[in-house]
Design a protein around this motif. Structure first.
Motif, PDB file in Angstrom:
ATOM      1  N   LEU A 105     -56.820 -15.770 -38.412  1.00  0.00           N
ATOM      2  CA  LEU A 105     -55.647 -16.145 -38.670  1.00  0.00           C
ATOM      3  C   LEU A 105     -54.783 -15.161 -38.880  1.00  0.00           C
ATOM      4  O   LEU A 105     -54.997 -13.939 -38.903  1.00  0.00           O
ATOM      5  N   VAL A 106     -53.568 -15.156 -38.610  1.00  0.00           N
ATOM      6  CA  VAL A 106     -52.304 -14.365 -38.714  1.00  0.00           C
ATOM      7  C   VAL A 106     -51.081 -14.860 -39.605  1.00  0.00           C
ATOM      8  O   VAL A 106     -51.186 -16.095 -39.744  1.00  0.00           O
ATOM      9  N   ARG A 107     -50.697 -13.972 -39.931  1.00  0.00           N
ATOM     10  CA  ARG A 107     -49.693 -14.513 -41.279  1.00  0.00           C
ATOM     11  C   ARG A 107     -48.323 -14.750 -40.658  1.00  0.00           C
ATOM     12  O   ARG A 107     -47.483 -15.544 -41.155  1.00  0.00           O
ATOM     13  N   ASP A 108     -47.889 -14.061 -39.526  1.00  0.00           N
ATOM     14  CA  ASP A 108     -46.655 -14.212 -38.791  1.00  0.00           C
ATOM     15  C   ASP A 108     -46.373 -13.891 -37.589  1.00  0.00           C
ATOM     16  O   ASP A 108     -47.464 -13.338 -37.101  1.00  0.00           O
ATOM     17  N   GLY A 109     -45.282 -13.895 -36.875  1.00  0.00           N
ATOM     18  CA  GLY A 109     -45.084 -13.318 -35.621  1.00  0.00           C
ATOM     19  C   GLY A 109     -45.541 -12.130 -35.436  1.00  0.00           C
ATOM     20  O   GLY A 109     -46.167 -11.898 -34.059  1.00  0.00           O
ATOM     21  N   GLU A 110     -45.356 -10.978 -36.244  1.00  0.00           N
ATOM     22  CA  GLU A 110     -45.581  -9.969 -36.133  1.00  0.00           C
ATOM     23  C   GLU A 110     -47.143  -9.585 -35.809  1.00  0.00           C
ATOM     24  O   GLU A 110     -47.611  -8.965 -34.939  1.00  0.00           O
ATOM     25  N   MET A 111     -47.829 -10.286 -36.705  1.00  0.00           N
ATOM     26  CA  MET A 111     -49.146  -9.916 -36.629  1.00  0.00           C
ATOM     27  C   MET A 111     -50.016 -11.066 -35.594  1.00  0.00           C
ATOM     28  O   MET A 111     -50.917 -10.481 -34.912  1.00  0.00           O
ATOM     29  N   LEU A 112     -49.144 -11.978 -35.184  1.00  0.00           N
ATOM     30  CA  LEU A 112     -49.445 -12.805 -33.930  1.00  0.00           C
ATOM     31  C   LEU A 112     -49.559 -11.735 -32.746  1.00  0.00           C
ATOM     32  O   LEU A 112     -50.264 -11.742 -31.847  1.00  0.00           O
ATOM     33  N   ALA A 113     -48.414 -11.361 -32.544  1.00  0.00           N
ATOM     34  CA  ALA A 113     -48.107 -10.367 -31.476  1.00  0.00           C
ATOM     35  C   ALA A 113     -49.375  -9.080 -31.371  1.00  0.00           C
ATOM     36  O   ALA A 113     -49.835  -8.932 -30.335  1.00  0.00           O
ATOM     37  N   GLY A 114     -49.623  -8.795 -32.610  1.00  0.00           N
ATOM     38  CA  GLY A 114     -50.690  -7.564 -32.537  1.00  0.00           C
ATOM     39  C   GLY A 114     -51.876  -8.328 -32.073  1.00  0.00           C
ATOM     40  O   GLY A 114     -52.760  -7.567 -31.496  1.00  0.00           O
ATOM     41  N   GLY A 115     -52.300  -9.556 -32.583  1.00  0.00           N
ATOM     42  CA  GLY A 115     -53.542  -9.968 -32.192  1.00  0.00           C
ATOM     43  C   GLY A 115     -53.682 -10.424 -30.834  1.00  0.00           C
ATOM     44  O   GLY A 115     -54.752  -9.950 -30.232  1.00  0.00           O
ATOM     45  N   VAL A 116     -52.624 -10.860 -30.208  1.00  0.00           N
ATOM     46  CA  VAL A 116     -52.350 -11.133 -28.589  1.00  0.00           C
ATOM     47  C   VAL A 116     -52.598  -9.921 -28.187  1.00  0.00           C
ATOM     48  O   VAL A 116     -53.687  -9.646 -27.142  1.00  0.00           O
ATOM     49  N   ASN A 117     -52.011  -8.646 -28.503  1.00  0.00           N
ATOM     50  CA  ASN A 117     -52.143  -7.328 -27.682  1.00  0.00           C
ATOM     51  C   ASN A 117     -53.643  -6.899 -27.617  1.00  0.00           C
ATOM     52  O   ASN A 117     -53.988  -6.437 -26.659  1.00  0.00           O
ATOM     53  N   PHE A 118     -54.046  -7.140 -29.058  1.00  0.00           N
ATOM     54  CA  PHE A 118     -55.433  -6.492 -29.048  1.00  0.00           C
ATOM     55  C   PHE A 118     -56.444  -7.115 -28.139  1.00  0.00           C
ATOM     56  O   PHE A 118     -57.473  -6.465 -27.332  1.00  0.00           O
ATOM     57  N   LEU A 119     -56.339  -8.476 -28.024  1.00  0.00           N
ATOM     58  CA  LEU A 119     -57.205  -9.273 -27.355  1.00  0.00           C
ATOM     59  C   LEU A 119     -57.039  -9.313 -25.682  1.00  0.00           C
ATOM     60  O   LEU A 119     -57.941  -8.982 -24.996  1.00  0.00           O
ATOM     61  N   LEU A 120     -55.862  -8.980 -25.439  1.00  0.00           N
ATOM     62  CA  LEU A 120     -55.386  -8.486 -24.126  1.00  0.00           C
ATOM     63  C   LEU A 120     -56.205  -7.334 -23.563  1.00  0.00           C
ATOM     64  O   LEU A 120     -56.492  -7.137 -22.410  1.00  0.00           O
ATOM     65  N   ASN A 121     -55.995  -6.403 -24.570  1.00  0.00           N
ATOM     66  CA  ASN A 121     -56.521  -4.934 -24.033  1.00  0.00           C
ATOM     67  C   ASN A 121     -57.971  -4.579 -24.312  1.00  0.00           C
ATOM     68  O   ASN A 121     -58.520  -3.744 -23.940  1.00  0.00           O
ATOM     69  N   ASN A 122     -58.697  -5.618 -24.872  1.00  0.00           N
ATOM     70  CA  ASN A 122     -60.194  -5.465 -25.339  1.00  0.00           C
ATOM     71  C   ASN A 122     -61.023  -6.523 -24.809  1.00  0.00           C
ATOM     72  O   ASN A 122     -61.125  -7.537 -25.402  1.00  0.00           O
ATOM     73  N   TYR A 123     -61.398  -6.424 -23.736  1.00  0.00           N
ATOM     74  CA  TYR A 123     -62.252  -7.336 -22.759  1.00  0.00           C
ATOM     75  C   TYR A 123     -63.372  -7.622 -23.983  1.00  0.00           C
ATOM     76  O   TYR A 123     -63.788  -8.804 -23.888  1.00  0.00           O
ATOM     77  N   SER A 124     -63.984  -6.630 -24.256  1.00  0.00           N
ATOM     78  CA  SER A 124     -65.352  -6.942 -24.872  1.00  0.00           C
ATOM     79  C   SER A 124     -65.131  -7.914 -26.175  1.00  0.00           C
ATOM     80  O   SER A 124     -65.755  -8.927 -26.447  1.00  0.00           O
ATOM     81  N   ALA A 125     -64.122  -7.411 -27.161  1.00  0.00           N
ATOM     82  CA  ALA A 125     -63.634  -8.183 -28.207  1.00  0.00           C
ATOM     83  C   ALA A 125     -63.412  -9.475 -27.955  1.00  0.00           C
ATOM     84  O   ALA A 125     -63.827 -10.303 -28.684  1.00  0.00           O
ATOM     85  N   ARG A 126     -62.586  -9.623 -26.854  1.00  0.00           N
ATOM     86  CA  ARG A 126     -62.139 -11.229 -26.396  1.00  0.00           C
ATOM     87  C   ARG A 126     -63.529 -11.857 -26.104  1.00  0.00           C
ATOM     88  O   ARG A 126     -63.633 -13.305 -26.482  1.00  0.00           O
ATOM     89  N   ARG A 127     -64.249 -11.339 -25.151  1.00  0.00           N
ATOM     90  CA  ARG A 127     -65.575 -12.278 -24.960  1.00  0.00           C
ATOM     91  C   ARG A 127     -66.413 -12.420 -26.002  1.00  0.00           C
ATOM     92  O   ARG A 127     -66.994 -13.573 -25.995  1.00  0.00           O
ATOM     93  N   THR A 128     -66.624 -11.660 -26.837  1.00  0.00           N
ATOM     94  CA  THR A 128     -67.422 -11.783 -28.173  1.00  0.00           C
ATOM     95  C   THR A 128     -66.781 -12.856 -28.964  1.00  0.00           C
ATOM     96  O   THR A 128     -67.603 -13.889 -29.466  1.00  0.00           O
ATOM     97  N   MET A 129     -65.455 -12.983 -29.081  1.00  0.00           N
ATOM     98  CA  MET A 129     -64.822 -14.000 -29.785  1.00  0.00           C
ATOM     99  C   MET A 129     -65.124 -15.389 -29.042  1.00  0.00           C
ATOM    100  O   MET A 129     -65.501 -16.441 -29.636  1.00  0.00           O
ATOM    101  N   ILE A 130     -64.745 -15.507 -27.950  1.00  0.00           N
ATOM    102  CA  ILE A 130     -64.940 -16.600 -27.000  1.00  0.00           C
ATOM    103  C   ILE A 130     -66.670 -17.196 -27.063  1.00  0.00           C
ATOM    104  O   ILE A 130     -66.559 -18.398 -27.437  1.00  0.00           O
ATOM    105  N   LYS A 131     -67.246 -16.238 -27.099  1.00  0.00           N
ATOM    106  CA  LYS A 131     -68.868 -16.930 -27.187  1.00  0.00           C
ATOM    107  C   LYS A 131     -69.156 -17.296 -28.701  1.00  0.00           C
ATOM    108  O   LYS A 131     -70.000 -18.402 -28.783  1.00  0.00           O
ATOM    109  N   ALA A 132     -68.404 -16.575 -29.357  1.00  0.00           N
ATOM    110  CA  ALA A 132     -68.717 -16.850 -30.990  1.00  0.00           C
ATOM    111  C   ALA A 132     -68.023 -18.334 -31.221  1.00  0.00           C
ATOM    112  O   ALA A 132     -68.649 -19.152 -31.874  1.00  0.00           O
ATOM    113  N   GLY A 133     -66.961 -18.529 -30.529  1.00  0.00           N
ATOM    114  CA  GLY A 133     -66.228 -19.849 -30.870  1.00  0.00           C
ATOM    115  C   GLY A 133     -67.002 -21.067 -30.051  1.00  0.00           C
ATOM    116  O   GLY A 133     -67.253 -22.137 -31.014  1.00  0.00           O
ATOM    117  N   ARG A 134     -67.557 -20.836 -28.970  1.00  0.00           N
ATOM    118  CA  ARG A 134     -68.370 -22.026 -28.452  1.00  0.00           C
ATOM    119  C   ARG A 134     -69.568 -22.265 -29.182  1.00  0.00           C
ATOM    120  O   ARG A 134     -70.083 -23.400 -29.269  1.00  0.00           O
TER     121      ARG A 134
END
Length: 439
Positions: free
Chosen positions: A373-402
């Protein structure tokens, strides 16, 4: 005293509705002009049938809009396998399109009659349903009372009561009880929803989980997907889906914030209401952003900043173009939208904090690590940036979601178990009438 009050209020509702019925035509015509009603089929809203009633047992299934329609498709497909006729009503043009695309001629589709006695009576006189199954939180007093008067069993499936609805009904508990006592069974989405229905007088209540978890993944036209994947190439992408007014602006802000760090970034924006696409394109263009619209089949060029997903029934396409998805109606407005489809289709899910309507699904996704969850647009931008930059974290979230979505499955089987006492007699009746027809 409260019971007497409830009856008086419902009687007044009945007769006020009947008196207003002749004057409602102008309102329907106005809605048709806005694209909110099917101009050709608007007579169905007055209870006038568009098809003859088929012989044999018939179930009336109601799903208000797109989300509810998608949720009950699996249930409908299962019931059709028993050889029982189904008339499916929906309340929106877009849900009618989804029903046609996903179910075709398997069911008879009608627009739901207005909750006014003349319309409901006309509808019931024609279709004479043996069972009524309503999805989610549709509580229409006149419909419930008319079905009750005709002794037609009514079952609410995938039942949900939002915080606001529950508080509103609790203030009128005597009225809720007068209505809910007409329901033969409530099958609630979560323990919280189940307890709320019990508090308001519904009996019996069982908990199934969310039917949306057990629906098939949204379909995709393979040729369209291949074309867009070729146009996008190896560009980085993220999507803001099911957005409401104000959230598209936030998504455009995020795009501009991240552009310097991700020069080839493509932002996919899928508004909940595609009819707002003209205004959105104008807004984005005024900011200097290059827009490609799916409804025009625009090519996504190297200089395209935003792919505007302004079509109905293509969520399966948009979500397959990215691994990061923000789910709307959660930052600017409250309630949230369903995160299950994005999680099932392999995206790391981001959302605002206002997700009361899907609290249970979000809790389980967050606990598993598949959503944040994100509080606002700033935090959303940070979340998107983090996930685009971190392949491993992104894939971990995807696997956990499924995995979380898989753990939530089973609602369809539990719903069918609850429905069995009402469905089984119809199966027997259908088979007996079939045998007589061949005799």
């Amino acid at each position: 005293m409260s019971e007497r009050w409830a009856r008086a209020i419902l009687t007044t509702y009945r007769w006020v509705g009947a008196a207003a019925f002749p004057m409602i035509g102008g309102y329907i015509v106005w809605r048709a002009g806005k694209g909110k009603e099917d101009r050709v089929r608007r007579h169905e809203r007055y209870g006038r049938a568009g098809h003859p009633r088929p012989d044999g047992p018939l179930i009336w299934m109601h799903a208000a809009s797109v989300g509810e329609t998608m949720a009950v498709i699996g249930l409908i497909e299962h019931l059709l396998g028993y050889g029982i006729n189904i008339v499916l009503t929906t309340g929106t043009v877009t849900s009618a399109q989804v029903a046609e695309e996903r179910l075709g001629e398997g069911v008879i589709h009608q627009y739901v009659p207005l909750d006014l006695k003349p319309a409901v009576s006309r509808f019931l006189n024609h279709w004479q349903p043996d069972l009524a199954i309503m999805a989610e939180s549709e509580i229409w007093p006149m419909t419930i009372l008319e079905l009750g008067a005709r002794r037609v069993p009514q079952v609410l499936v995938n039942g949900r009561l939002s915080d606001r609805s529950f508080e509103r009904w609790k203030k009128r508990a005597y009225l809720a009880e007068a209505l809910f006592e007409n329901l033969a069974h409530v099958v609630a989405q979560s323990e919280v929803d189940g307890e709320r229905f019990r508090t308001l007088g519904a009996r019996p209540v069982t908990v199934s989980g969310n039917l949306k978890v057990d629906t098939h993944a949204p379909p995709v036209e393979k040729e369209a997907l291949a074309t867009l994947e070729e146009q996008i190439g190896d560009r980085e992408t993220w999507a803001a889906v099911s957005t409401h007014e104000g959230e598209e602006t936030i998504a455009a802000d995020v795009h501009e914030k991240l552009k310097s760090r991700h020069p080839d970034l493509l932002t996919i924006i899928v508004p909940r209401h595609p009819e707002r696409a003209d205004a959105l394109e104008e807004e984005f263009t005024a900011r200097g952003l290059k827009v490609a619209r799916r409804s025009r089949n625009d090519t996504v060029l190297a200089e395209t900043n935003i792919l505007l997903g302004d079509t109905i029934g293509e969520m399966g396409l948009y979500l397959r173009l990215t691994e990061v998805a923000f789910v709307g109606r959660s930052l600017v407005q409250s309630g949230g939208q369903n995160p299950i489809e994005p999680a099932r289709l392999g995206t790391a899910v981001l959302s605002g904090c206002n997700v009361q309507n899907f609290r249970d699904a979000y809790r389980r996704l967050i606990d598993a690590g598949g959503a944040r969850l994100v509080r606002d647009g700033e935090m959303l931008a940070g979340g998107v940036n983090f996930l685009l930059n971190n392949y491993s974290a992104r894939r971990t979230m995807i696997k956990a979601g499924r995995a979380a979505v898989d753990d939530m499955s089973g609602a369809l089987n539990r719903t069918l178990q609850a429905l069995d006492p009402y469905i089984h007699p119809l199966i027997v009746k259908s088979r007996l009438e079939g045998d007589e027809g061949h005799g």
